[in-house]
Write an enzyme that holds these catalytic residues in place. Sequence first.
Site, mmCIF file in Angstrom:
data_model
loop_
_atom_site.group_PDB
_atom_site.id
_atom_site.type_symbol
_atom_site.label_atom_id
_atom_site.label_comp_id
_atom_site.label_asym_id
_atom_site.label_seq_id
_atom_site.Cartn_x
_atom_site.Cartn_y
_atom_site.Cartn_z
ATOM 1 N N ASP A 487 97.025 56.927 56.968
ATOM 2 C CA ASP A 487 96.858 56.570 55.527
ATOM 3 C C ASP A 487 96.656 57.684 54.556
ATOM 4 O O ASP A 487 97.065 57.057 53.054
ATOM 5 C CB ASP A 487 95.469 56.300 55.420
HETATM 6 C C1 BGC Z 1 90.947 59.853 55.116
HETATM 7 C C2 BGC Z 1 91.244 59.123 56.055
HETATM 8 C C3 BGC Z 1 91.159 57.448 55.265
HETATM 9 C C4 BGC Z 1 91.632 56.516 54.310
HETATM 10 C C5 BGC Z 1 91.324 55.243 54.011
HETATM 11 C C6 BGC Z 1 91.060 58.909 53.258
HETATM 12 O O1 BGC Z 1 91.027 59.435 52.278
HETATM 13 O O2 BGC Z 1 91.488 60.825 54.659
HETATM 14 O O3 BGC Z 1 91.271 59.076 56.985
HETATM 15 O O4 BGC Z 1 91.391 56.197 56.603
HETATM 16 O O5 BGC Z 1 90.633 57.557 52.930
HETATM 17 O O6 BGC Z 1 89.889 54.723 52.887
HETATM 18 C C1 NOJ Z 2 91.208 56.235 59.245
HETATM 19 C C2 NOJ Z 2 91.869 54.992 58.960
HETATM 20 O O1 NOJ Z 2 90.209 53.768 59.636
HETATM 21 C C3 NOJ Z 2 92.846 54.446 60.455
HETATM 22 O O2 NOJ Z 2 92.908 53.430 60.270
HETATM 23 C C4 NOJ Z 2 93.574 55.824 59.971
HETATM 24 O O3 NOJ Z 2 94.567 55.344 60.843
HETATM 25 C C5 NOJ Z 2 93.611 56.682 60.265
HETATM 26 N N1 NOJ Z 2 92.100 57.327 59.125
HETATM 27 C C6 NOJ Z 2 94.471 58.239 59.721
HETATM 28 O O4 NOJ Z 2 94.733 58.372 58.435
#
Ligand code: BGC
Ligand code: NOJ
Length: 814
Positions: A487
């Site tokens: 993400d």
């Molecule tokens: C986090 C991710 C997460 C994303 C979406 C980011 O700040 O590092 O792990 O999936 O937010 O909420």
């Molecule tokens: C947390 C999210 O829930 C997941 O969907 C995502 O793949 C990871 N972060 C990596 O960014």
Amino acid sequence: MKYGYFDDQNREYVITQPDTPLPWINYLGCQAYFGIISNTTGGYSFYRDARLRRITRYRYNNAPFDLGGRYIYLRDDASGEFWSPSWQPTRHKLEQYSCRHGMGYTTISSQYSGIEASTRYFVPLDENLEIWQLTVTNRRPHAAELSVFSSIEFCLWDAQDDSTNFQRNFSIGQVEVEDGVIYHKTEYRERRDHFAFFACSETIAGYDTQRDAFLGPYRGWDNPDAVERGYCFDSVAHGWSPIGSHHVKLSLKPGESRQVVFVLGYQENQREQKFDPPDSQIINKKAVKAVIAKYRVAANADNAFEKLRIYWSELLGRCHVDTPDVHTNRMVNIWNAYQCMATFNMSRSASFYESGIGRGLGFRDSNQDLLGFVHMVPGRARERILDLSATQLPTGGAYHQYQPLTKRGNNDVGSGFNDDPHWLIIGVGAYIKETGDWSILDEPVPYDNAPGSETPLYEHLQRSFRYTLDRLGPHGLPLIGRADWNDCLNLNCFSDTPGQSFQTTTNKDGTVAESVFIAALLMLAGRELADIAQHRGLATEAASYLAEVAKMEATIRQHGWDGEWFVRAYDDFGRKVGSKENAEGKIFIEAQGFCTLVGIGLEDGLAVRALESTRQLLATKHGIVLQQPAYSKYYLELGEISSYPPGYKENAGIFCHNNPWVIIGETRIGNGDGAHDYYTRINPSAREEISDVHRCEPYVYAQMIAGRDAPTFGEAKNSWLTGTAAWNHYAITQWILGIRTSYDGLLIAPVIPKSWRGFNATRKFRGVTYNIEVQRAGDGNQVSLEVNGAPVQGNLVPLPPPGAKIVTVKATLH
Ligand code: BGC
Ligand code: NOJ
């Protein structure tokens, strides 16, 4: 250093000192009523939706972290001394303390001043309430006159509003008290048809429902005025902060025990029958009274607890292994499976790291989670798939999240995470392989919940696949969109404004940046879809998917291979990300894991090389970091990934969710030692001895362990709600132990450590119990099978004839 121990016999983790490095929590409830409970009873409860139907209040970012909970106070009425048997909030030094977190329940026991108290907290199956079963025992040589005070703070339902909208909230709180039961009915007078109740099995000496009366001015939960004085004020909340507290008096002879049951619950009434009498403003309590009466009786609470125990035994019994490694057994048989159910129930909504007010159910997350729980609750998995796919967009794209209460796509986050659609194919594939239920593909499912837009689910899968093929970039790799699985790899974001969301800000047209990860994911999804099409008799269509898979593999080989490892992506300038050409972020785990997991380069050594590079450049003693070298500064063209300080989260943290991809990759090259070694590095049970470093619960996975670039290398964060749960369960059971579901039955393909003589497993699959024995006869992974005593060619256990209940499988590894 440890803070407790595993009691595997009882499926419990026993915490032996209350001041764990962080709150170590458990979940209560597994259907509609849920609670979070820490080892000092901190946490909150809600009905279905952690934001919109919050029952008890929780103050965010408090110190300590878990302040606010299901507090009971004991008071010695002779001396006036009082304490908390769960340590918090008074924090008296207890003579004994233990917290047993079990499957769907938590029991906290302690002794102070010769008074033993043990409280079991749980949510009975099929009920919207929680029970606190308190047993108080007098261990003194003389009689004891005691007071018990219960306490909870009600949330005014919408947890977001509750913690912000004070100008309104301080004037709306309402309660009723009748027969010692406290009813919380804020907003019941207008549009809500639900209320909460808090009851007690004993005749009460008093109660409080107004927080300020109970606590007294300038006092906190550690020193309530009512408890100090030894009596409640019978306060009735009008506005301000409604709470619930019962006062019960107990006289205990030496050695005598008494039980007090508290029941906290949620109840809905029919709109037309909300009030009794109908023209009044008084809650109609006809239905709820029966429920309250039932659970005030300790024997009924005991019965409900026994049913819960059987429920979990049955669920966990569906996949049971007995290997030479205690950490493997414990995680597979108990805690990892249990955590998978938590991720099913919560997705990423409510934990001590997920606020319960922010994120709905993720499309990607919820589909992936299926890999870990589908064998336990196939019926509910089916429903989840249909809910998820009903939010899919006509283009085949997906809302990134949906809200559990409305089951609608979340417009605030929107779509454009270009990996999302593929996870639906993978989720549906996992479901059919487990259940053999092909009928799900014919279910009519709408797009974006629009009535009239229904097509069979199968067409949703076709559109998912098409979505990527319609969005290929300059190298023929899939366009990344806002992000892929990572993400934080936001290659179209280019945000220089503080506070802007990296996930929803897009300043580029998105026609250049590409993802090698999605390319590999497309291969996985494409093969799955081809298998499904083949089974539906669509041979030509199946062949066309396989052709796309082959084409994408060639593209990855041409544009996604960097010489020693797989490239991660191409940015908006068409430059490589995750390549030796980069100064930082030269190698990423996702590309190595996913490309080897789908088998690219198994024949010609690319897979071995990529995994070797992973071992050299990314593997650490605490797990495999996400990328190296960590980004030392913010890169406008990369987005959130470079926003984190080095070693945390996606910027070179050990992001446990993706470690199993490498583990599966290792099994694909036949390296059972390597696979199991990586598995063990992040296995929470195997890390129990370093709980002072790891700091999170030793019984569940955390999303992240700080990487080697971080000053706190080895420290975990964000436990419980992470795709790590499902992927590790899947990697260990289906790839290392190799008991793998397929469309045609169970495959037996273990790739286990060389030192293991074998292992045994029981796997319930499509209504049949498979008793599996695996024995090593040589060093390799070649399998010869005997099924019910007769040799079988290959490694697929043929589906038994209808009516068969037990299949015996003997696999020998050569
Ligand atoms: C986090 C991710 C997460 C994303 C979406 C980011 O700040 O590092 O792990 O999936 O937010 O909420
Ligand atoms: C947390 C999210 O829930 C997941 O969907 C995502 O793949 C990871 N972060 C990596 O960014």
